[in-house]
Write a protein that holds these residues in place. Structure first.
Motif, PDB file in Angstrom:
ATOM      1  N   LEU A  16      77.335  90.666  38.410  1.00 50.47           N
ATOM      2  CA  LEU A  16      76.459  89.515  37.944  1.00 50.47           C
ATOM      3  C   LEU A  16      77.134  88.845  37.030  1.00 50.47           C
ATOM      4  CD1 LEU A  16      72.903  89.079  39.874  1.00 50.47           C
ATOM      5  CD2 LEU A  16      75.004  88.842  40.249  1.00 50.47           C
ATOM      6  N   VAL A  17      77.201  88.643  35.516  1.00 53.58           N
ATOM      7  CA  VAL A  17      77.781  88.215  34.396  1.00 53.58           C
ATOM      8  C   VAL A  17      79.614  88.617  35.144  1.00 53.58           C
ATOM      9  CG1 VAL A  17      78.615  88.794  31.969  1.00 53.58           C
ATOM     10  CG2 VAL A  17      76.068  89.167  33.106  1.00 53.58           C
ATOM     11  N   VAL A  18      80.330  89.239  35.353  1.00 56.23           N
ATOM     12  CA  VAL A  18      81.173  89.603  35.626  1.00 56.23           C
ATOM     13  C   VAL A  18      81.698  88.633  36.222  1.00 56.23           C
ATOM     14  CG1 VAL A  18      83.094  91.084  36.497  1.00 56.23           C
ATOM     15  CG2 VAL A  18      81.480  92.001  35.300  1.00 56.23           C
ATOM     16  N   CYS A  19      81.093  88.234  37.368  1.00 57.23           N
ATOM     17  CA  CYS A  19      81.458  86.912  38.675  1.00 57.23           C
ATOM     18  C   CYS A  19      81.601  86.022  38.174  1.00 57.23           C
ATOM     19  CB  CYS A  19      80.183  87.511  39.826  1.00 57.23           C
ATOM     20  SG  CYS A  19      80.767  88.737  40.753  1.00 57.23           S
ATOM     21  N   GLN A  20      80.273  85.410  37.265  1.00 51.97           N
ATOM     22  CA  GLN A  20      80.432  84.677  36.514  1.00 51.97           C
ATOM     23  C   GLN A  20      81.386  84.434  35.582  1.00 51.97           C
ATOM     24  OE1 GLN A  20      78.734  82.145  36.883  1.00 51.97           O
ATOM     25  NE2 GLN A  20      78.386  80.399  35.510  1.00 51.97           N
ATOM     26  N   SER A  21      81.552  85.203  34.957  1.00 49.22           N
ATOM     27  CA  SER A  21      83.634  85.543  34.272  1.00 49.22           C
ATOM     28  C   SER A  21      84.564  84.626  35.668  1.00 49.22           C
ATOM     29  CB  SER A  21      83.642  87.016  33.604  1.00 49.22           C
ATOM     30  OG  SER A  21      82.978  87.295  33.087  1.00 49.22           O
ATOM     31  N   ILE A  26      89.209  80.520  35.662  1.00 45.04           N
ATOM     32  CA  ILE A  26      89.181  78.721  36.591  1.00 45.04           C
ATOM     33  C   ILE A  26      89.194  77.981  36.374  1.00 45.04           C
ATOM     34  CG2 ILE A  26      89.279  78.407  38.899  1.00 45.04           C
ATOM     35  CD1 ILE A  26      88.899  81.305  40.146  1.00 45.04           C
ATOM     36  N   PHE A  27      87.747  77.638  36.023  1.00 40.84           N
ATOM     37  CA  PHE A  27      87.705  75.921  35.531  1.00 40.84           C
ATOM     38  C   PHE A  27      87.916  76.204  34.006  1.00 40.84           C
ATOM     39  CE2 PHE A  27      84.105  73.275  33.880  1.00 40.84           C
ATOM     40  CZ  PHE A  27      84.651  72.055  34.742  1.00 40.84           C
ATOM     41  N   GLY A  28      88.179  77.216  32.959  1.00 39.12           N
ATOM     42  CA  GLY A  28      88.218  76.700  31.759  1.00 39.12           C
ATOM     43  C   GLY A  28      89.966  77.096  31.705  1.00 39.12           C
ATOM     44  N   GLY A  29      90.665  77.658  32.282  1.00 40.25           N
ATOM     45  CA  GLY A  29      92.098  77.542  32.125  1.00 40.25           C
ATOM     46  C   GLY A  29      92.319  76.020  32.640  1.00 40.25           C
ATOM     47  N   ILE A  30      92.138  75.201  33.779  1.00 42.30           N
ATOM     48  CA  ILE A  30      92.462  73.939  33.847  1.00 42.30           C
ATOM     49  C   ILE A  30      92.328  73.566  32.334  1.00 42.30           C
ATOM     50  CG2 ILE A  30      91.546  72.088  35.024  1.00 42.30           C
ATOM     51  CD1 ILE A  30      91.071  73.315  37.132  1.00 42.30           C
ATOM     52  N   GLY A 144      80.991  83.747  31.861  1.00 39.12           N
ATOM     53  CA  GLY A 144      81.576  82.203  31.196  1.00 39.12           C
ATOM     54  C   GLY A 144      82.405  82.027  30.102  1.00 39.12           C
ATOM     55  N   PHE A 145      81.284  82.704  28.793  1.00 32.89           N
ATOM     56  CA  PHE A 145      82.496  81.786  27.786  1.00 32.89           C
ATOM     57  C   PHE A 145      82.571  83.186  27.445  1.00 32.89           C
ATOM     58  CE2 PHE A 145      78.550  79.253  27.634  1.00 32.89           C
ATOM     59  CZ  PHE A 145      78.925  78.132  26.610  1.00 32.89           C
ATOM     60  N   SER A 146      82.426  84.704  27.562  1.00 30.42           N
ATOM     61  CA  SER A 146      83.641  85.104  27.894  1.00 30.42           C
ATOM     62  C   SER A 146      84.542  85.194  28.376  1.00 30.42           C
ATOM     63  CB  SER A 146      82.561  86.469  28.244  1.00 30.42           C
ATOM     64  OG  SER A 146      80.980  87.472  27.608  1.00 30.42           O
ATOM     65  N   SER A 147      84.378  84.869  29.231  1.00 31.41           N
ATOM     66  CA  SER A 147      85.905  84.978  29.920  1.00 31.41           C
ATOM     67  C   SER A 147      86.886  84.246  29.510  1.00 31.41           C
ATOM     68  CB  SER A 147      85.845  84.622  31.168  1.00 31.41           C
ATOM     69  OG  SER A 147      85.389  83.221  31.562  1.00 31.41           O
ATOM     70  N   ASN A 148      86.082  82.784  29.103  1.00 33.31           N
ATOM     71  CA  ASN A 148      86.816  81.582  28.006  1.00 33.31           C
ATOM     72  C   ASN A 148      87.503  82.613  26.601  1.00 33.31           C
ATOM     73  OD1 ASN A 148      86.472  79.814  29.415  1.00 33.31           O
ATOM     74  ND2 ASN A 148      84.920  79.370  28.440  1.00 33.31           N
ATOM     75  N   ILE A 149      86.509  83.157  26.040  1.00 29.82           N
ATOM     76  CA  ILE A 149      86.904  83.958  24.890  1.00 29.82           C
ATOM     77  C   ILE A 149      88.971  85.382  24.753  1.00 29.82           C
ATOM     78  CG2 ILE A 149      86.675  85.882  22.845  1.00 29.82           C
ATOM     79  CD1 ILE A 149      83.845  85.571  22.815  1.00 29.82           C
ATOM     80  N   LEU A 150      88.808  84.990  26.112  1.00 33.97           N
ATOM     81  CA  LEU A 150      89.803  86.159  26.629  1.00 33.97           C
ATOM     82  C   LEU A 150      91.233  85.035  27.055  1.00 33.97           C
ATOM     83  CD1 LEU A 150      91.102  88.852  27.077  1.00 33.97           C
ATOM     84  CD2 LEU A 150      90.237  88.994  29.856  1.00 33.97           C
ATOM     85  N   LEU A 151      90.444  83.636  28.059  1.00 34.83           N
ATOM     86  CA  LEU A 151      91.951  83.377  28.514  1.00 34.83           C
ATOM     87  C   LEU A 151      92.241  82.655  27.019  1.00 34.83           C
ATOM     88  CD1 LEU A 151      92.876  82.189  30.058  1.00 34.83           C
ATOM     89  CD2 LEU A 151      91.045  80.599  29.729  1.00 34.83           C
ATOM     90  N   SER A 152      90.811  82.022  26.098  1.00 31.49           N
ATOM     91  CA  SER A 152      92.173  81.366  25.011  1.00 31.49           C
ATOM     92  C   SER A 152      92.507  82.000  24.162  1.00 31.49           C
ATOM     93  CB  SER A 152      90.945  80.603  24.368  1.00 31.49           C
ATOM     94  OG  SER A 152      89.918  79.571  24.759  1.00 31.49           O
ATOM     95  N   ALA A 153      92.522  83.426  24.245  1.00 27.67           N
ATOM     96  CA  ALA A 153      93.316  83.893  22.901  1.00 27.67           C
ATOM     97  C   ALA A 153      94.377  84.661  23.404  1.00 27.67           C
ATOM     98  CB  ALA A 153      92.140  85.279  22.716  1.00 27.67           C
ATOM     99  N   VAL A 154      94.354  84.896  24.821  1.00 25.13           N
ATOM    100  CA  VAL A 154      95.836  85.834  25.319  1.00 25.13           C
ATOM    101  C   VAL A 154      96.444  84.710  26.315  1.00 25.13           C
ATOM    102  CG1 VAL A 154      96.665  87.754  27.022  1.00 25.13           C
ATOM    103  CG2 VAL A 154      94.093  87.763  25.423  1.00 25.13           C
TER     104      VAL A 154
END
Length: 399
Positions: A16-21, A26-30, A144-154
């Motif tokens: 469930l956390v991964v799905c939220q990621s 997508i939303f953070g990428g914009i 959502g925050f975890s994916s933002n960490i990865l997205l913002s760094a990479v």
């Protein structure tokens, strides 16, 4: 349900956390790639803001219907439909080059994202004992925050060789894989829930409850601040502070890295000490100070310190805030109550994500926008104080 039952359900909790990621990517990428998207498509700051605002508006309008449907039918079905639609629209976003079509795409994305949030939160809280409700709600948004960490760094490192369009296609692929994994782990669908007596006409009665009104004010502030600050932070650093996109992405990654654990810890702390208003009020006080200082501090070191301060508090009160009206009114209309709360939150997001872009176009600076967010936090602090007489003791969490 006992703590040992929760441990047995860890695979479902994790997925469930991964799905939220996947939604967070997508939303953070914009927001992260907005400077490039705006340049490639020739958009003004106001037009760029409406891409997020359109998504936030339909997302807000769908919160109450989504919560009602989650009470009336199975949250699982809505959750899976929402994930599929959101990721399909991300693929379309990657290939469209017309502003009106992108606007329609994002409006539809808000519709499907609403089918993910409240049903997903109900699916998550079902994995925890009643006394751990705020913990469960805080954990749900960690993805959502975890994916933002990865997205913002990479992300800034990959967007050069791959381009933002291909990255959005990859995000969608990851989301569809996450959906398939959830379907596999969750097993066969269960039947219709027993709470079928929930009626949409009960909403006006619920809205008249003072606890629902006051938490609605705080919810409006919560997402106005969270999305207004997070969405425009990379652009603010690039345009107003003269930083590179890579630097802006790194700052955003650090901000998300700070926010992710404290989000969960805020819910855990609220459950342990049984003082949700302390967590909410403390967070709003910190946010008021940080947002008031952000555009005034000199140099990047000062900016980094203020961004870290804001990130500590920006979503730490998420779990306690959603749990408050349920503590007072009970769980029978949990989806409807949570949906209304998130409706208020997304009205705030819609208004202030758009407003910060419009203010930038009008004044050439983000200062007035961030100061308005600080003033909004003061209003939410007043609402927090007025809630105190309404609370009743909640059950202590099991040891």
């Amino acid at each position: 349900m006992t703590i040992s039952d929760t441990r047995a359900r860890r695979p479902i909790i994790t997925v469930l956390v991964v799905c939220q990621s996947s939604i967070g990517l997508i939303f953070g990428g914009i927001g992260l790639f907005l400077p490039l998207i705006r340049t490639d498509l020739g958009l003004t700051f106001t037009q760029a803001g409406t891409l997020a605002a359109a998504s936030n508006l339909t997302y807000a309008l769908m919160q109450v219907p989504s919560g009602y449907l989650a009470d009336r039918f199975t949250p699982r079905r809505l959750f899976m439909i929402g994930l599929f639609g959101m990721n399909l629209l991300a693929v379309l976003f990657a290939v469209l080059d017309s502003y009106p079509l992108l606007l329609i795409d994002q409006a539809l994305a808000g519709f499907f994202r609403a089918l993910v949030f409240t049903p997903g939160m109900l699916l998550m809280t079902a994995q925890f004992p009643p006394g751990r409700r705020a913990t469960a709600m805080g954990l749900y948004v960690v993805g959502g925050f975890s994916s933002n960490i990865l997205l913002s760094a990479v992300g800034p490192l990959l967007v050069g060789p791959l381009g933002w369009r291909l990255l959005f296609a990859l995000f969608a692929g990851f989301g569809l894989l996450s959906l398939g994994l959830y379907r596999f782990l969750a097993g066969p669908a269960s039947g219709k829930p027993t709470s079928s007596t929930v009626r949409f006409r009960e909403l006006p009665r619920l809205i008249r409850k003072r606890i629902v009104q006051l938490t609605g004010v705080i919810q409006f502030t919560r997402l106005a601040v969270a999305q207004g600050f997070t969405f425009w932070l990379p652009t603010y650093l690039v345009v107003d502070r003269g930083q590179s996109l890579a630097t802006a992405g790194l700052v955003a990654a650090v901000a998300s890295a700070i926010s992710a654990p404290v989000n969960y810890l805020g819910g855990y702390l609220s459950d342990r000490i049984n003082r949700p208003l302390l967590v909410i009020g403390g967070s709003l006080t910190v946010l008021t100070a940080g947002l008031a200082l952000l555009t005034y501090v000199p140099g990047m070191l000062g900016v980094l310190a203020v961004v870290a301060l804001i990130s500590l508090a920006i979503q730490v009160y998420f779990g306690p805030l959603f749990a408050l009206p349920l503590q007072v009114l009970g769980d029978r209309n949990a989806g409807l109550i949570s949906g209304f709360g998130n409706f208020c939150a997304n009205l705030g997001s819609f208004a202030f994500v758009y407003a910060l872009g419009a203010v930038k176009d009008a004044t050439g600076s983000f200062r007035a926008g961030y100061l308005s967010l600080a003033a909004l936090c003061l209003l939410a602090l007043l609402a927090t104080r007025l809630i105190r007489p309404l609370l009743r003791p909640s059950p202590q969490p099991p040891a």
